[in-house]
Design a protein around this motif. Structure first.
Motif, PDB file in Angstrom:
ATOM      1  N   GLY A 146     119.217  16.724  36.205  1.00 23.99           N
ATOM      2  CA  GLY A 146     120.611  16.705  35.746  1.00 23.99           C
ATOM      3  C   GLY A 146     121.324  15.396  36.006  1.00 23.99           C
ATOM      4  N   SER A 147     121.078  14.798  37.160  1.00 24.08           N
ATOM      5  CA  SER A 147     121.762  13.548  37.509  1.00 24.08           C
ATOM      6  C   SER A 147     121.250  12.354  36.709  1.00 24.08           C
ATOM      7  CB  SER A 147     121.603  13.269  39.010  1.00 24.08           C
ATOM      8  OG  SER A 147     120.234  13.068  39.336  1.00 24.08           O
ATOM      9  N   LEU A 148     120.127  12.525  36.015  1.00 26.11           N
ATOM     10  CA  LEU A 148     119.536  11.408  35.257  1.00 26.11           C
ATOM     11  C   LEU A 148     120.054  11.326  33.826  1.00 26.11           C
ATOM     12  CD1 LEU A 148     115.820  11.772  36.442  1.00 26.11           C
ATOM     13  CD2 LEU A 148     117.646  10.392  37.445  1.00 26.11           C
ATOM     14  N   PHE A 149     120.822  12.334  33.409  1.00 29.47           N
ATOM     15  CA  PHE A 149     121.409  12.341  32.063  1.00 29.47           C
ATOM     16  C   PHE A 149     122.901  12.038  32.150  1.00 29.47           C
ATOM     17  CE2 PHE A 149     117.767  15.249  31.538  1.00 29.47           C
ATOM     18  CZ  PHE A 149     117.155  14.679  30.437  1.00 29.47           C
ATOM     19  N   SER A 150     123.358  11.107  31.314  1.00 28.54           N
ATOM     20  CA  SER A 150     124.774  10.768  31.259  1.00 28.54           C
ATOM     21  C   SER A 150     125.458  11.559  30.151  1.00 28.54           C
ATOM     22  CB  SER A 150     124.953   9.264  30.999  1.00 28.54           C
ATOM     23  OG  SER A 150     126.277   8.973  30.627  1.00 28.54           O
ATOM     24  N   VAL A 151     126.442  12.376  30.507  1.00 28.11           N
ATOM     25  CA  VAL A 151     127.183  13.130  29.498  1.00 28.11           C
ATOM     26  C   VAL A 151     127.902  12.171  28.552  1.00 28.11           C
ATOM     27  CG1 VAL A 151     129.098  14.742  29.138  1.00 28.11           C
ATOM     28  CG2 VAL A 151     127.433  15.164  30.956  1.00 28.11           C
ATOM     29  N   ASN A 152     128.361  11.053  29.078  1.00 27.54           N
ATOM     30  CA  ASN A 152     129.035  10.055  28.236  1.00 27.54           C
ATOM     31  C   ASN A 152     128.123   9.602  27.099  1.00 27.54           C
ATOM     32  OD1 ASN A 152     129.747   9.861  31.181  1.00 27.54           O
ATOM     33  ND2 ASN A 152     131.508   8.794  30.322  1.00 27.54           N
ATOM     34  N   LYS A 153     126.853   9.314  27.445  1.00 25.85           N
ATOM     35  CA  LYS A 153     125.908   8.858  26.427  1.00 25.85           C
ATOM     36  C   LYS A 153     125.520   9.990  25.479  1.00 25.85           C
ATOM     37  CE  LYS A 153     123.904   4.960  28.957  1.00 25.85           C
ATOM     38  NZ  LYS A 153     122.664   4.358  29.499  1.00 25.85           N
ATOM     39  N   LEU A 154     125.373  11.183  26.011  1.00 27.55           N
ATOM     40  CA  LEU A 154     125.021  12.312  25.163  1.00 27.55           C
ATOM     41  C   LEU A 154     126.103  12.586  24.130  1.00 27.55           C
ATOM     42  CD1 LEU A 154     123.530  14.777  27.817  1.00 27.55           C
ATOM     43  CD2 LEU A 154     122.265  13.524  26.060  1.00 27.55           C
ATOM     44  N   LEU A 155     127.358  12.451  24.542  1.00 30.83           N
ATOM     45  CA  LEU A 155     128.464  12.682  23.610  1.00 30.83           C
ATOM     46  C   LEU A 155     128.517  11.632  22.516  1.00 30.83           C
ATOM     47  CD1 LEU A 155     131.316  13.747  26.063  1.00 30.83           C
ATOM     48  CD2 LEU A 155     130.150  15.200  24.377  1.00 30.83           C
ATOM     49  N   ASN A 156     127.893  10.471  22.773  1.00 28.46           N
ATOM     50  CA  ASN A 156     127.898   9.393  21.777  1.00 28.46           C
ATOM     51  C   ASN A 156     126.664   9.390  20.888  1.00 28.46           C
ATOM     52  OD1 ASN A 156     130.331   7.648  21.920  1.00 28.46           O
ATOM     53  ND2 ASN A 156     129.775   7.531  24.085  1.00 28.46           N
ATOM     54  N   ASP A 158     124.622  10.264  17.744  1.00 32.47           N
ATOM     55  CA  ASP A 158     125.118  10.537  16.390  1.00 32.47           C
ATOM     56  C   ASP A 158     125.098  12.026  16.073  1.00 32.47           C
ATOM     57  OD1 ASP A 158     125.661   7.914  15.856  1.00 32.47           O
ATOM     58  OD2 ASP A 158     123.776   7.521  14.812  1.00 32.47           O
ATOM     59  N   SER A 159     124.034  12.704  16.498  1.00 30.97           N
ATOM     60  CA  SER A 159     123.905  14.124  16.189  1.00 30.97           C
ATOM     61  C   SER A 159     125.027  14.944  16.809  1.00 30.97           C
ATOM     62  CB  SER A 159     122.553  14.646  16.680  1.00 30.97           C
ATOM     63  OG  SER A 159     122.406  14.432  18.073  1.00 30.97           O
ATOM     64  N   ILE A 160     125.505  14.508  17.973  1.00 30.00           N
ATOM     65  CA  ILE A 160     126.596  15.204  18.669  1.00 30.00           C
ATOM     66  C   ILE A 160     127.945  14.732  18.150  1.00 30.00           C
ATOM     67  CG2 ILE A 160     127.666  15.656  20.910  1.00 30.00           C
ATOM     68  CD1 ILE A 160     124.870  16.879  20.626  1.00 30.00           C
ATOM     69  N   LYS A 161     128.101  13.410  18.086  1.00 31.02           N
ATOM     70  CA  LYS A 161     129.403  12.822  17.745  1.00 31.02           C
ATOM     71  C   LYS A 161     129.864  13.232  16.353  1.00 31.02           C
ATOM     72  CE  LYS A 161     129.536   8.348  17.332  1.00 31.02           C
ATOM     73  NZ  LYS A 161     129.548   6.899  17.698  1.00 31.02           N
ATOM     74  N   MET A 162     128.939  13.273  15.379  1.00 34.35           N
ATOM     75  CA  MET A 162     129.336  13.599  14.011  1.00 34.35           C
ATOM     76  C   MET A 162     129.830  15.039  13.903  1.00 34.35           C
ATOM     77  SD  MET A 162     126.346  11.618  11.867  1.00 34.35           S
ATOM     78  CE  MET A 162     126.912  12.220  10.284  1.00 34.35           C
ATOM     79  N   ILE A 207     115.322   9.992  21.038  1.00 38.21           N
ATOM     80  CA  ILE A 207     114.211   9.177  21.534  1.00 38.21           C
ATOM     81  C   ILE A 207     114.675   8.266  22.665  1.00 38.21           C
ATOM     82  CG2 ILE A 207     112.618   7.308  20.913  1.00 38.21           C
ATOM     83  CD1 ILE A 207     112.382   8.608  18.128  1.00 38.21           C
ATOM     84  N   ILE A 208     115.824   7.620  22.476  1.00 30.92           N
ATOM     85  CA  ILE A 208     116.358   6.734  23.520  1.00 30.92           C
ATOM     86  C   ILE A 208     116.617   7.509  24.803  1.00 30.92           C
ATOM     87  CG2 ILE A 208     118.320   5.273  24.166  1.00 30.92           C
ATOM     88  CD1 ILE A 208     116.393   4.005  22.159  1.00 30.92           C
ATOM     89  N   THR A 209     117.130   8.730  24.678  1.00 32.83           N
ATOM     90  CA  THR A 209     117.374   9.560  25.855  1.00 32.83           C
ATOM     91  C   THR A 209     116.071   9.810  26.608  1.00 32.83           C
ATOM     92  OG1 THR A 209     119.210  10.651  24.703  1.00 32.83           O
ATOM     93  CG2 THR A 209     118.346  11.755  26.647  1.00 32.83           C
ATOM     94  N   GLY A 210     114.986  10.032  25.884  1.00 29.24           N
ATOM     95  CA  GLY A 210     113.683  10.222  26.515  1.00 29.24           C
ATOM     96  C   GLY A 210     113.164   8.969  27.194  1.00 29.24           C
ATOM     97  N   LEU A 211     113.347   7.831  26.543  1.00 31.72           N
ATOM     98  CA  LEU A 211     112.912   6.561  27.142  1.00 31.72           C
ATOM     99  C   LEU A 211     113.624   6.323  28.477  1.00 31.72           C
ATOM    100  CD1 LEU A 211     112.959   4.135  24.038  1.00 31.72           C
ATOM    101  CD2 LEU A 211     111.021   5.385  24.983  1.00 31.72           C
ATOM    102  N   GLU A 212     114.916   6.594  28.493  1.00 32.74           N
ATOM    103  CA  GLU A 212     115.698   6.376  29.717  1.00 32.74           C
ATOM    104  C   GLU A 212     115.283   7.337  30.817  1.00 32.74           C
ATOM    105  OE1 GLU A 212     119.853   6.442  28.825  1.00 32.74           O
ATOM    106  OE2 GLU A 212     119.811   4.486  27.816  1.00 32.74           O
ATOM    107  N   LEU A 213     114.959   8.581  30.453  1.00 25.87           N
ATOM    108  CA  LEU A 213     114.513   9.543  31.454  1.00 25.87           C
ATOM    109  C   LEU A 213     113.196   9.096  32.083  1.00 25.87           C
ATOM    110  CD1 LEU A 213     114.879  12.264  32.876  1.00 25.87           C
ATOM    111  CD2 LEU A 213     113.641  13.332  30.975  1.00 25.87           C
ATOM    112  N   ILE A 214     112.266   8.600  31.264  1.00 26.84           N
ATOM    113  CA  ILE A 214     110.987   8.109  31.784  1.00 26.84           C
ATOM    114  C   ILE A 214     111.205   6.911  32.700  1.00 26.84           C
ATOM    115  CG2 ILE A 214     108.824   6.974  31.110  1.00 26.84           C
ATOM    116  CD1 ILE A 214     108.863   8.761  28.586  1.00 26.84           C
TER     117      ILE A 214
END
Length: 414
Positions: A146-156, A158-162, A207-214
């Motif tokens: 949970g601490s490795l995911f940024s809600v700020n980035k998730l909200l940005n 495209d799939s979420i923001k649109m 994909i970017i979210t996965g790269l950052e998690l790795i």
């Protein structure tokens, strides 16, 4: 641009038009050149077949394997239960476990036509993310990741923001999809040394979210590559037609209708599709690019034959090609069928049906078209605004059909 590229895979991806975005393309190229890499694409099990819109991703996996790398087909037995919000205006219907299971088994058959599976180094594998997602303990997942995911980035994303900008409901269920897809990449990296995720351009944020998690969890570099979102020259989304989706499975769409879809490709799309959906060499495709006028139909037949051979087998493609040629020649030579002389080649299909007196009004013509009763040179026309072009005329004639029994020629005169 490709002159500096070292690896066969990235070179092919660039020159054939597969790449929309990549992360650190130079290093990805180096890795592909120096090592046999493992990469994957995920396919959710929302239907019993994939459609033509997924074919570009399947071809990416095929080229990946043909250039010496190991492809993983990730079946979304787990993520299908959540639903990807990418490109969607509303949540997907919730499917039962049995439907997901049946869909998954049906979809698997498609890949046997494109990839070879086995135990050798770069043989393809099919993996189901349900094998790890269904066993997740929610509290442990939140504690560990949970601490490795940024809600700020998730909200940005495209799939979420649109969805939020359009004020369309986005459930917390769907919001979790990106986290689970990132977790997929992490698991594949840990268990299979998978360093590359590929997908459509709408998957870039996931994909970017996965790269950052790795990177955060394992301190490793991984890569992402996306293909462009394809539409036809007239703006139609790939894989869709007025009659519904163009399915890859034969039990969902006949070989004949599949072949006809490609034979009916718009003129401006033929070369692009030859690069993406066939294995014809670039030099051969360049030669076909010089074709003009009615000769473009020859390139369309080549496209239809090659794509059908890949998806449905060489025997099916050969049978359909011969049948289509024989049918066209037979009907072209039938004496006594109606013939009308015209001076304008660019008639609408509605006008053509009226001129041959197959209909008594424009309204009847449109109903015929909507009912799949109109054909030009034996190709189904389901666009009421379809306009004949010079490419439709062979030796100055075009064949117009109404239903199965009414056929006629329009002959172009000066």
């Amino acid at each position: 641009m490709t002159s500096k590229i070292k690896s066969d895979f990235i070179k092919i991806m660039i020159e054939r038009g597969f790449i929309h975005q990549t992360t650190d393309q130079n290093e990805l190229d180096n890795q592909c050149h120096n090592h046999s890499m493992t990469g994957y694409i995920g396919f959710d099990c929302t239907a019993s077949s994939l459609h033509v819109g997924s074919l570009i991703q399947i071809m990416m996996l095929r080229w990946f394997q043909k250039t010496g790398h190991k492809p993983i087909v990730l079946m979304g037995g787990g993520t299908t239960k959540i639903g990807d919000p990418s490109g969607k205006d509303s949540a997907r219907p919730v499917l039962t476990n049995q439907i997901i299971h049946d869909n998954k088994n049906s979809i698997k058959n498609i890949f046997e036509n494109f990839l070879y599976f086995g135990e050798n180094k770069n043989d393809a594998s099919i993996v189901d993310n349900a094998s790890w997602l269904e066993n997740i303990n929610y509290i442990e997942f939140l504690r560990d990741f949970g601490s490795l995911f940024s809600v700020n980035k998730l909200l940005n994303l495209d799939s979420i923001k649109m969805r939020l900008e359009r004020e369309q409901n986005l459930s917390f269920l769907e919001f979790n999809y990106s986290l689970l897809q990132a977790f997929d990449f992490l698991k594949l990296n840990e268990e299979y040394d998978c360093k590359l995720q590929m997908g459509g351009s709408d998957q870039w944020g996931n994909i970017i979210t996965g790269l950052e998690l790795i990177r955060k969890k394992l301190s490793r570099q991984a890569f992402g590559l996306t293909s462009p979102l394809l539409t036809t020259s007239s703006g139609t989304k790939m894989g869709k037609s007025a009659n519904g989706a163009i399915w890859l499975n034969e039990d969902q769409l006949s070989n004949w209708d599949f072949w006809q879809y490609w034979r009916n490709t718009e003129d401006n799309d033929v070369i692009k599709f030859l690069k993406l959906f066939t294995e014809l060499s670039i030099s051969e495709i360049i030669k076909l690019e010089t074709l003009q006028g009615a000769e473009i139909n020859d390139a369309k037949i080549i496209l239809a034959n090659h794509v059908t051979a890949l998806c449905r087998g060489k025997e099916a493609a050969e049978q359909i090609s011969v049948t289509a040629k024989n049918t066209f020649n037979k009907l072209q030579n039938i004496e006594g069928i109606p013939n009308k002389n015209i001076t304008n080649p660019n008639l609408s299909i509605v006008d053509a049906l009226n001129i041959l007196e197959f209909v008594s009004s424009n309204g009847e013509a449109r109903r015929l078209i909507r009912g799949n009763g109109a054909k030009v040179n034996d190709i189904l026309i389901n666009d009421e605004n379809f306009i004949l072009s010079n490419n439709d005329y062979k030796d100055g004639k075009v064949k117009i059909s109404s239903g199965k029994k009414k056929h006629g020629h329009l002959t172009l005169i000066n």
